[in-house]
Design a protein around this motif. Structure first.
Motif, PDB file in Angstrom:
ATOM      1  N   ARG A 258       0.851  -1.189   0.000  1.00 38.11           N
ATOM      2  CA  ARG A 258       0.000   0.000   0.000  1.00 38.11           C
ATOM      3  C   ARG A 258       0.885   1.238   0.000  1.00 38.11           C
ATOM      4  NH1 ARG A 258      -4.333   1.851   4.462  1.00 38.11           N
ATOM      5  NH2 ARG A 258      -5.271   3.468   3.203  1.00 38.11           N
ATOM      6  N   GLN A 259       0.594   2.111  -0.934  1.00 41.68           N
ATOM      7  CA  GLN A 259       1.341   3.357  -0.999  1.00 41.68           C
ATOM      8  C   GLN A 259       1.029   4.192   0.241  1.00 41.68           C
ATOM      9  OE1 GLN A 259       3.548   4.297  -3.162  1.00 41.68           O
ATOM     10  NE2 GLN A 259       3.316   2.653  -4.624  1.00 41.68           N
ATOM     11  N   PRO A 260       2.051   4.762   0.852  1.00 36.96           N
ATOM     12  CA  PRO A 260       1.757   5.612   2.006  1.00 36.96           C
ATOM     13  C   PRO A 260       0.902   6.799   1.562  1.00 36.96           C
ATOM     14  CG  PRO A 260       4.066   5.817   1.350  1.00 36.96           C
ATOM     15  CD  PRO A 260       3.457   4.745   0.506  1.00 36.96           C
ATOM     16  N   GLU A 261      -0.019   7.164   2.422  1.00 36.36           N
ATOM     17  CA  GLU A 261      -0.899   8.283   2.105  1.00 36.36           C
ATOM     18  C   GLU A 261      -0.081   9.567   2.057  1.00 36.36           C
ATOM     19  OE1 GLU A 261      -4.675   8.588   2.963  1.00 36.36           O
ATOM     20  OE2 GLU A 261      -5.031   6.436   2.941  1.00 36.36           O
ATOM     21  N   LYS A 262      -0.393  10.394   1.077  1.00 38.24           N
ATOM     22  CA  LYS A 262       0.297  11.674   0.959  1.00 38.24           C
ATOM     23  C   LYS A 262      -0.276  12.648   1.987  1.00 38.24           C
ATOM     24  CE  LYS A 262       0.922  11.387  -4.046  1.00 38.24           C
ATOM     25  NZ  LYS A 262       0.600  12.079  -5.302  1.00 38.24           N
ATOM     26  N   PRO A 263       0.570  13.487   2.550  1.00 40.38           N
ATOM     27  CA  PRO A 263       0.052  14.481   3.500  1.00 40.38           C
ATOM     28  C   PRO A 263      -0.593  15.648   2.756  1.00 40.38           C
ATOM     29  CG  PRO A 263       2.410  14.777   3.219  1.00 40.38           C
ATOM     30  CD  PRO A 263       2.025  13.551   2.413  1.00 40.38           C
ATOM     31  N   PRO A 264      -1.482  16.363   3.422  1.00 41.57           N
ATOM     32  CA  PRO A 264      -2.022  17.580   2.810  1.00 41.57           C
ATOM     33  C   PRO A 264      -0.930  18.648   2.733  1.00 41.57           C
ATOM     34  CG  PRO A 264      -2.794  17.355   5.067  1.00 41.57           C
ATOM     35  CD  PRO A 264      -2.018  16.099   4.745  1.00 41.57           C
ATOM     36  N   LEU A 265      -1.169  19.661   1.921  1.00 39.72           N
ATOM     37  CA  LEU A 265      -0.192  20.740   1.734  1.00 39.72           C
ATOM     38  C   LEU A 265      -0.706  22.008   2.415  1.00 39.72           C
ATOM     39  CD1 LEU A 265       2.305  22.053   0.487  1.00 39.72           C
ATOM     40  CD2 LEU A 265       1.077  22.177  -1.699  1.00 39.72           C
ATOM     41  N   PRO A 266      -0.187  22.298   3.629  1.00 38.80           N
ATOM     42  CA  PRO A 266      -0.648  23.505   4.331  1.00 38.80           C
ATOM     43  C   PRO A 266      -0.128  24.774   3.655  1.00 38.80           C
ATOM     44  CG  PRO A 266       0.732  22.116   5.760  1.00 38.80           C
ATOM     45  CD  PRO A 266       0.772  21.540   4.389  1.00 38.80           C
ATOM     46  N   VAL A 267      -0.897  25.832   3.767  1.00 42.40           N
ATOM     47  CA  VAL A 267      -0.499  27.104   3.168  1.00 42.40           C
ATOM     48  C   VAL A 267       0.816  27.593   3.778  1.00 42.40           C
ATOM     49  CG1 VAL A 267      -1.820  28.633   4.699  1.00 42.40           C
ATOM     50  CG2 VAL A 267      -1.388  29.319   2.350  1.00 42.40           C
ATOM     51  N   SER A 268       1.086  27.227   5.023  1.00 40.89           N
ATOM     52  CA  SER A 268       2.358  27.641   5.652  1.00 40.89           C
ATOM     53  C   SER A 268       3.559  27.067   4.918  1.00 40.89           C
ATOM     54  CB  SER A 268       2.384  27.225   7.125  1.00 40.89           C
ATOM     55  OG  SER A 268       2.262  25.815   7.241  1.00 40.89           O
ATOM     56  N   VAL A 269       3.443  25.845   4.407  1.00 41.85           N
ATOM     57  CA  VAL A 269       4.542  25.247   3.636  1.00 41.85           C
ATOM     58  C   VAL A 269       4.714  26.006   2.326  1.00 41.85           C
ATOM     59  CG1 VAL A 269       5.259  23.151   2.384  1.00 41.85           C
ATOM     60  CG2 VAL A 269       4.333  22.969   4.699  1.00 41.85           C
ATOM     61  N   LEU A 270       3.597  26.398   1.709  1.00 45.48           N
ATOM     62  CA  LEU A 270       3.685  27.184   0.475  1.00 45.48           C
ATOM     63  C   LEU A 270       4.399  28.512   0.713  1.00 45.48           C
ATOM     64  CD1 LEU A 270       0.122  26.732  -1.119  1.00 45.48           C
ATOM     65  CD2 LEU A 270       2.267  25.747  -1.926  1.00 45.48           C
ATOM     66  N   THR A 271       3.966  29.229   1.741  1.00 42.26           N
ATOM     67  CA  THR A 271       4.552  30.560   1.976  1.00 42.26           C
ATOM     68  C   THR A 271       6.012  30.456   2.412  1.00 42.26           C
ATOM     69  OG1 THR A 271       3.608  30.612   4.212  1.00 42.26           O
ATOM     70  CG2 THR A 271       2.346  31.679   2.449  1.00 42.26           C
ATOM     71  N   GLU A 272       6.338  29.446   3.211  1.00 48.86           N
ATOM     72  CA  GLU A 272       7.749  29.251   3.592  1.00 48.86           C
ATOM     73  C   GLU A 272       8.606  28.903   2.373  1.00 48.86           C
ATOM     74  OE1 GLU A 272       7.656  26.254   6.650  1.00 48.86           O
ATOM     75  OE2 GLU A 272       6.482  27.568   7.975  1.00 48.86           O
TER      76      GLU A 272
ATOM     77  N   LYS B  94      -7.943  26.284   0.198  1.00 49.17           N
ATOM     78  CA  LYS B  94      -9.233  26.319   0.893  1.00 49.17           C
ATOM     79  C   LYS B  94      -8.996  25.919   2.339  1.00 49.17           C
ATOM     80  CE  LYS B  94     -13.499  23.742   1.243  1.00 49.17           C
ATOM     81  NZ  LYS B  94     -14.180  22.539   0.824  1.00 49.17           N
ATOM     82  N   ALA B  95      -9.456  26.721   3.270  1.00 46.68           N
ATOM     83  CA  ALA B  95      -9.371  26.433   4.707  1.00 46.68           C
ATOM     84  C   ALA B  95      -7.943  26.111   5.142  1.00 46.68           C
ATOM     85  CB  ALA B  95     -10.319  25.293   5.075  1.00 46.68           C
ATOM     86  N   GLY B  96      -6.969  26.826   4.582  1.00 48.18           N
ATOM     87  CA  GLY B  96      -5.586  26.684   5.022  1.00 48.18           C
ATOM     88  C   GLY B  96      -4.784  25.596   4.336  1.00 48.18           C
ATOM     89  N   PHE B  97      -5.370  24.886   3.352  1.00 41.57           N
ATOM     90  CA  PHE B  97      -4.661  23.812   2.658  1.00 41.57           C
ATOM     91  C   PHE B  97      -4.826  23.947   1.155  1.00 41.57           C
ATOM     92  CE2 PHE B  97      -5.376  22.137   6.867  1.00 41.57           C
ATOM     93  CZ  PHE B  97      -4.156  21.552   7.162  1.00 41.57           C
TER      94      PHE B  97
ATOM     95  N   ILE C 112     -11.825  30.553  -1.647  1.00 38.79           N
ATOM     96  CA  ILE C 112     -10.749  29.927  -2.410  1.00 38.79           C
ATOM     97  C   ILE C 112      -9.701  31.004  -2.673  1.00 38.79           C
ATOM     98  CG2 ILE C 112     -10.092  28.656  -4.494  1.00 38.79           C
ATOM     99  CD1 ILE C 112     -12.027  27.087  -2.778  1.00 38.79           C
ATOM    100  N   GLU C 113      -8.575  30.874  -1.986  1.00 40.53           N
ATOM    101  CA  GLU C 113      -7.480  31.828  -2.130  1.00 40.53           C
ATOM    102  C   GLU C 113      -6.535  31.382  -3.238  1.00 40.53           C
ATOM    103  OE1 GLU C 113      -6.631  33.341   2.327  1.00 40.53           O
ATOM    104  OE2 GLU C 113      -6.296  31.195   1.988  1.00 40.53           O
ATOM    105  N   ILE C 114      -5.820  32.356  -3.792  1.00 40.45           N
ATOM    106  CA  ILE C 114      -4.842  32.084  -4.848  1.00 40.45           C
ATOM    107  C   ILE C 114      -3.468  32.505  -4.346  1.00 40.45           C
ATOM    108  CG2 ILE C 114      -4.157  32.569  -7.234  1.00 40.45           C
ATOM    109  CD1 ILE C 114      -7.168  33.504  -7.606  1.00 40.45           C
TER     110      ILE C 114
END
Length: 198
Positions: free
Chosen positions: A61-75, A109-112, A157-159
Motif C-alpha cells: 500500500r502506498q503511504p498516504e500523501k500528507p495535505p499541503l498547508p499554506v504555511s509550507v507554500l509561503t515558507e 481552501k481552509a488553510g490547505f 478559495i485563495e490564490i
C-alpha cells in the motif's frame, strides 16, 4: 511399470488435494495435462474444480500523501495573490489583478492547497481561462465548476503564486515552474489535481 503409474497417480491426487491446479500438477510432475486430467477424473475428483493457484502477493500500500498547508507554500516562496469570487452574473473573478509572469499557482481552501498548476503563458492569462473556459478546455471547465460550487457554499478559495527560476542540469534547460508543480503533486495530497491521486 504399474508401480510407477501408481506412484504418479498418487502424486497427482496428493497435489490436487493440496489445491494445485491440474495444469500446474502436470508441469510439476513433467507429465501431459491429459494424463493428470484422466487420473483425477477416474479418482472421482473434478479436474476443472481443482484450479487453486498460489495466492497472489498483496501489493504494498502506498503511504498516504500528507495535505499541503499554506504555511509550507509561503515558507517555500509562494505569496498571496487574491481570492476567487462570483460576479453578479455568476462569472468567476478575482479580487486583485493577477501577475502576468510565468509561474506556479495554488488554490487554497481552509488553510490547505487543493490544487496547484503551472502557468507557462502567464498566471493572469491561465487563470482567466478558469473564469471563462473554452469548450475544449476540460481542466478549465472542471475547475470552473468546482470553484463555483465551493463559492456557492460560502467557502473561500485563495490564490497563491510563486515564480521559481529556471535551472540547468548537465547543460540542459530545466523549467523551474513545471518542476515545482510536478514536485508538489508527487509529494502532497491535492484533491483537485488528477495526477496527485496516482
Amino acid at each position: 511399470m504399474d508401480a510407477i503409474r501408481t506412484t504418479k497417480a498418487s502424486q497427482i491426487r496428493a497435489l490436487a488435494a493440496d489445491g494445485m491446479a491440474t495444469a500446474d500438477i502436470a508441469r510439476q510432475l513433467g507429465i501431459r495435462y491429459q494424463h493428470a486430467y484422466h487420473v483425477l477424473k477416474r479418482s472421482g475428483i473434478d479436474p476443472k474444480v481443482v484450479t487453486a493457484s498460489p495466492p497472489l502477493p498483496i501489493p504494498k500500500r502506498q503511504p498516504e500523501k500528507p495535505p499541503l498547508p499554506v504555511s509550507v507554500l509561503t515558507e517555500g516562496g509562494f505569496a498571496y495573490a487574491g481570492l476567487w469570487s462570483l460576479s453578479p452574473t455568476e462569472d468567476l473573478i478575482t479580487d486583485f489583478a493577477l501577475p502576468k509572469e510565468v509561474g506556479v499557482y495554488a488554490f487554497v481552501k481552509a488553510g490547505f492547497a487543493i490544487y496547484v498548476g503551472v502557468a507557462t503563458m502567464g498566471i493572469a492569462k491561465r487563470l482567466y481561462f478558469y473564469g471563462r473556459p473554452g469548450i475544449t478546455q476540460r481542466t478549465s471547465q472542471r475547475l470552473n465548476a468546482a470553484i463555483k460550487e465551493e463559492l456557492r457554499r460560502a467557502a473561500m478559495i485563495e490564490i497563491y503564486v510563486a515564480f521559481p527560476s529556471d535551472l540547468e542540469w548537465n547543460g540542459l534547460p530545466v523549467h523551474g515552474s513545471a518542476g515545482l508543480e510536478l514536485g508538489l503533486i508527487k509529494r502532497y495530497a491535492l484533491p483537485w489535481n488528477m495526477r496527485s491521486a496516482g
